[in-house]
Design a protein around this motif. Structure first.
Motif, short mmCIF file in Angstrom:
data_model
loop_
_atom_site.label_atom_id
_atom_site.label_comp_id
_atom_site.label_asym_id
_atom_site.label_seq_id
_atom_site.Cartn_x
_atom_site.Cartn_y
_atom_site.Cartn_z
N SER A 189 -13.98 -1.60 68.55
CA SER A 189 -13.37 -1.32 67.24
C SER A 189 -11.86 -1.25 67.39
O SER A 189 -11.11 -1.73 66.54
N PHE A 190 -11.43 -0.67 68.50
CA PHE A 190 -10.00 -0.59 68.80
C PHE A 190 -9.40 -1.99 68.94
O PHE A 190 -8.35 -2.29 68.37
N ALA A 193 -8.97 -3.55 65.68
CA ALA A 193 -7.84 -2.97 64.95
C ALA A 193 -6.53 -3.61 65.44
O ALA A 193 -5.65 -3.91 64.62
N GLN A 195 -6.10 -6.59 66.49
CA GLN A 195 -5.97 -7.92 65.92
C GLN A 195 -5.67 -7.83 64.43
O GLN A 195 -4.98 -8.69 63.87
N GLY A 196 -6.13 -6.77 63.81
CA GLY A 196 -5.77 -6.51 62.43
C GLY A 196 -4.27 -6.25 62.31
O GLY A 196 -3.61 -6.76 61.41
N ARG A 198 -1.97 -7.28 64.28
CA ARG A 198 -1.24 -8.53 64.51
C ARG A 198 -1.20 -9.38 63.24
O ARG A 198 -0.19 -9.94 62.88
N MET A 204 -3.17 -2.64 57.70
CA MET A 204 -3.79 -1.67 58.59
C MET A 204 -3.27 -0.27 58.31
O MET A 204 -4.02 0.70 58.28
N ARG A 205 -1.98 -0.15 58.07
CA ARG A 205 -1.41 1.17 57.78
C ARG A 205 -2.03 1.74 56.51
O ARG A 205 -2.38 2.92 56.45
N GLY A 208 -5.11 3.43 56.76
CA GLY A 208 -5.09 4.69 57.49
C GLY A 208 -5.09 4.54 59.00
O GLY A 208 -5.29 5.52 59.71
N ALA A 209 -4.84 3.32 59.49
CA ALA A 209 -4.85 3.11 60.94
C ALA A 209 -3.62 3.76 61.59
O ALA A 209 -2.51 3.60 61.09
N PRO A 210 -3.84 4.47 62.68
CA PRO A 210 -2.70 5.06 63.42
C PRO A 210 -2.06 3.97 64.29
O PRO A 210 -2.26 3.91 65.50
N LYS A 213 -0.01 4.61 67.60
CA LYS A 213 -0.89 5.13 68.64
C LYS A 213 -1.74 4.01 69.24
O LYS A 213 -1.87 3.88 70.46
N GLN A 214 -2.26 3.16 68.37
CA GLN A 214 -3.07 2.04 68.84
C GLN A 214 -2.24 1.10 69.71
O GLN A 214 -2.69 0.60 70.74
N ILE A 217 -1.55 2.67 73.13
CA ILE A 217 -2.74 2.62 74.00
C ILE A 217 -2.84 1.24 74.67
O ILE A 217 -3.00 1.15 75.89
N ALA B 74 -0.21 5.63 56.23
CA ALA B 74 -1.49 5.81 56.93
C ALA B 74 -1.99 7.24 56.76
O ALA B 74 -3.18 7.48 56.54
N THR B 77 -3.35 7.78 53.35
CA THR B 77 -4.69 7.19 53.23
C THR B 77 -5.73 8.15 53.81
O THR B 77 -6.80 8.34 53.27
N ARG B 78 -5.37 8.76 54.94
CA ARG B 78 -6.33 9.66 55.59
C ARG B 78 -6.59 10.92 54.77
O ARG B 78 -7.58 11.61 54.99
N PHE B 91 -6.90 -9.86 55.78
CA PHE B 91 -6.79 -10.49 57.09
C PHE B 91 -7.40 -11.89 56.95
O PHE B 91 -8.61 -12.07 57.05
N GLN B 106 -11.74 2.05 60.49
CA GLN B 106 -10.56 2.91 60.46
C GLN B 106 -10.90 4.23 59.78
O GLN B 106 -10.49 5.30 60.21
N GLY B 111 -10.91 3.40 65.25
CA GLY B 111 -9.88 2.42 65.63
C GLY B 111 -9.16 2.74 66.92
O GLY B 111 -8.38 1.94 67.40
#
Ligand SMILES: Nc1ncnc2c1ncn2[C@@H]1O[C@H](COP(=O)(O)OP(=O)(O)OP(=O)(O)O)[C@@H](O)[C@H]1O
Ligand SMILES: [Mg+2]
Lengths: 339, 254
Positions: A189-190, A193, A195-196, A198, A204-205, A208-210, A213-214, A217, B74, B77-78, B91, B106, B111
């Motif tokens: 899943s990470f 994310a 690739q999302g 990119r 993605m933001r 709610g994607a961090p 942080k991603q 990592i 983000a 959204t959370r 996408f 997500q 994620g």
């Protein structure tokens, strides 16, 4: 669109095709016993190229400073050996961890940048690191590098030979292991994310994607791989020099992944192999010719196949046999119901 | 009472252009609020400020009584604030399923898990498929988004928004580009929303506004011309004048 029918959700499925590079690598071991040192060098660069592909090809973090992590791994392994820590596997892991620590400390700042500023800053950092290593000759040996490094036999069993037999198989084992782990990472899943991010970071933001942080990592994991590649370089050459810290290294690796196909682990490997072999052959013929040869090859590949060599091969294969859908209602019924 | 979403005296300049001019807006739990106004009135820019992708020049935004003016999109959204985009923002290199899956995963905080294969995440995939079924795109689940018609892409936007379990939902012209035959589908999706969810819908189609909204804010040149219950706003002379002048709404309504 460089990859029709891309199926991100199918990435975890193992395909028999993936054995082909391994079979080729083992075949080369038996067919070209006189070239195993070159072979080991190719495999080291393949690990480095995979590491760069994870950040550039998958996460869209275009950095030209990855040589720093390779160099930290190389010098790290050299220093460890000089300090008596010369069990190769442990030394490589520690050297990789050193590079990873550097990435986790710098990533949160560097990765706030995008596009051209990111490229410029990473190039600058790499250039500064190279120059700093040159100046700090008490630590790095300066222009002379750190020669005559010795390492214990691998696992205490396999002695290093001048023919590169052990080196080749040792690096190949690392490559296989790191590809398996990286495969898991990119098909998670990470990984999706990343690739999302990119493709459409804002989206993605807003999901709610961090994002930072991603990115940190993957940057850290990638640096870990680059550090291991550097350590393997030191261990298979018994020598490190400022070569391992040149900006060129990051640029060459970028050329490799573009050649092989961005965002495809095996593309990075194929790209590294083709690049290194063309370089070797062209250099035999004329020492000044290889840059031109690589340049022409790159232009042709980018012109005729956006997904690199592997993309061209995939496209041809998909014509023969279309991909299978990720969601198959027939099989999904049999599985346990969702949460 | 604490509102689910509140904008207080928002201003936004793009250079010299005053696009948001002292806007106040309150969404109570269960609100069904329409934001209407002529093209260029600043509706999308307002949604941008509410969702955090555009920083207001001055003023504040509150979610559940907390000041979130400086909070990144983000993080908003959370907290359950979900928006859609007026122009599909997807996408394009991924399939429909993969798009919706990304939103589900997500939302489930998956994620950052590098070891769980996305393709084996049955729970999220099934949830994504349920949402795709809900917007009747199941036959296209495995097609690349870029191959789909625009109206279908708009429906993916809706599925993604639902995947994020909204408590506050901002829909920016959800019906634009959706073929008339599919409008019922959109209406049904909106009717099936959690009754306690607060909805803000930007819409030019007055018929849709009438059927969905209980309250309306009319934005003209960045200022709130009038706001209040649907009936009052629709019968107000000011609104009639603006819309007859613009012609836009009446034309679409006809
Ligand atoms: N990033 C930007 N920079 C400069 N001007 C902008 C920007 N975004 C929007 N504008 C301008 O601000 C005004 C309001 O735009 P906005 O998109 O918010 O209007 P809208 O009410 O959503 O219109 P529509 O009904 O056409 O969607 C327009 O005049 C637009 O040109
Ligand atoms: Mg708009």
């Amino acid at each position: 669109m460089d990859m029709p029918n891309a199926r991100f959700l199918n990435r975890h499925r193992f395909s028999l095709w993936e054995l082909v590079p391994l079979i080729v690598a083992i075949g080369c071991f038996y067919l070209f016993p006189g070239y195993l040192t070159l072979g080991a060098a190719v495999l080291v660069m393949a690990i480095f190229a995979v590491s760069l592909d994870l950040v550039i090809g998958y996460a869209g973090i275009v950095t030209l400073g990855h040589s720093v992590f390779f160099g930290v791994g190389a010098y790290g392994a050299a220093k460890l050996s000089m300090a008596g820590i010369d069990a190769p596997i442990a030394a490589a892991l520690i050297a990789g961890a050193m590079a990873a620590v550097l990435a986790v400390l710098t990533g949160p700042f560097v990765l706030r940048l995008k596009h051209l500023p990111l490229i410029m800053v990473t190039v600058a950092i790499a250039a500064i690191a190279h120059e700093a290593a040159n100046k700090m000759s008490w630590l790095t040996g300066g222009h002379d590098g750190l020669p005559n490094l010795t390492f214990e036999p691998v696992l205490g069993l396999f002695k290093w030979s001048i023919w590169g037999t052990t080196s080749y198989l040792y690096v190949l084992a690392w490559l296989v292991l790191l590809v398996i782990v990286s495969r898991i990472v990119v098909s998670s899943s990470f990984g999706m994310a990343l690739q999302g991010i990119r493709q459409n970071e804002l989206r993605m933001r807003v999901m709610g994607a961090p994002v930072l942080k991603q990115q940190v990592i993957i940057y850290t994991y990638s640096a870990f791989l680059a550090g291991i590649a550097g350590a393997l370089y030191a261990q298979t050459n018994n020598f490190v020099s400022l070569e391992t810290l040149t900006v060129d290294l990051g640029v060459f690796a970028l050329a490799m992944i573009v050649l092989g196909g961005l965002g495809r682990i095996y593309g990075a490997i194929i790209g590294a192999a083709v690049y290194m072999i063309v370089q070797y052959l062209a250099q035999q013929w004329d020492p000044y010719f290889w840059m031109l040869a690589i340049g022409v090859l790159l232009v042709l590949v980018v012109r005729f196949g956006k997904g690199g060599l592997l993309g061209i091969a995939e496209k041809a294969w998909l014509r023969v046999r279309p991909a299978r859908p990720a969601y198959d209602p027939a099989t999904s019924e049999k599985l346990e119901p969702g949460e | 009472m604490t509102y689910m979403l509140e904008a207080r005296d928002l201003h936004k300049y793009f250079g010299a252009l005053h696009v948001t001019n002292g806007v106040n807006l309150k969404l109570a739990p269960g609100a069904r609020h329409a934001l209407i106004g002529p093209n260029g009135a600043g509706k999308t820019t307002l949604v941008g400020q509410l969702s955090g992708v555009i920083a207001p020049t001055s003023g504040q935004v509150f979610i559940g009584g907390e000041d979130v003016t400086r909070l990144a999109p983000a993080k908003r959204t959370r907290t359950g604030l979900v928006r859609t985009f007026q122009i599909s923002n997807l996408f394009t290199d991924m399939t429909v399923l993969e798009n919706v899956y990304l939103a589900v995963s997500q939302n489930r905080r998956m994620g950052v898990n590098p070891f769980r294969a996305a393709g084996r995440d049955k729970g999220s995939i099934d949830r994504a498929m349920d949402l795709i079924r809900k917007v009747r795109l199941e036959p296209h689940a495995d097609r690349l988004v870029s191959e789909l018609a625009y109206g279908q892409q708009r429906l993916i936007e809706i599925a993604i928004a639902l995947a994020l379990d909204p408590k506050i939902l901002l829909l920016d012209e959800p019906a634009a580009g959706i073929p008339t035959g599919e409008l019922d589908l959109l209406l049904r999706v909106i009717e099936e929303l959690d009754p306690s969810l607060a909805l803000l819908i930007i819409e030019h189609d007055m018929e849709l506004v009438r059927r969905v909204a209980t309250d309306v804010t009319v934005l003209v040149h960045g200022t709130v011309l009038i706001d209040g219950p649907l009936r009052d706003v629709m019968s107000s002379d000011e609104v009639k004048r603006v819309y007859l002048g613009g012609g836009e709404v009446e034309a679409q309504n006809a």
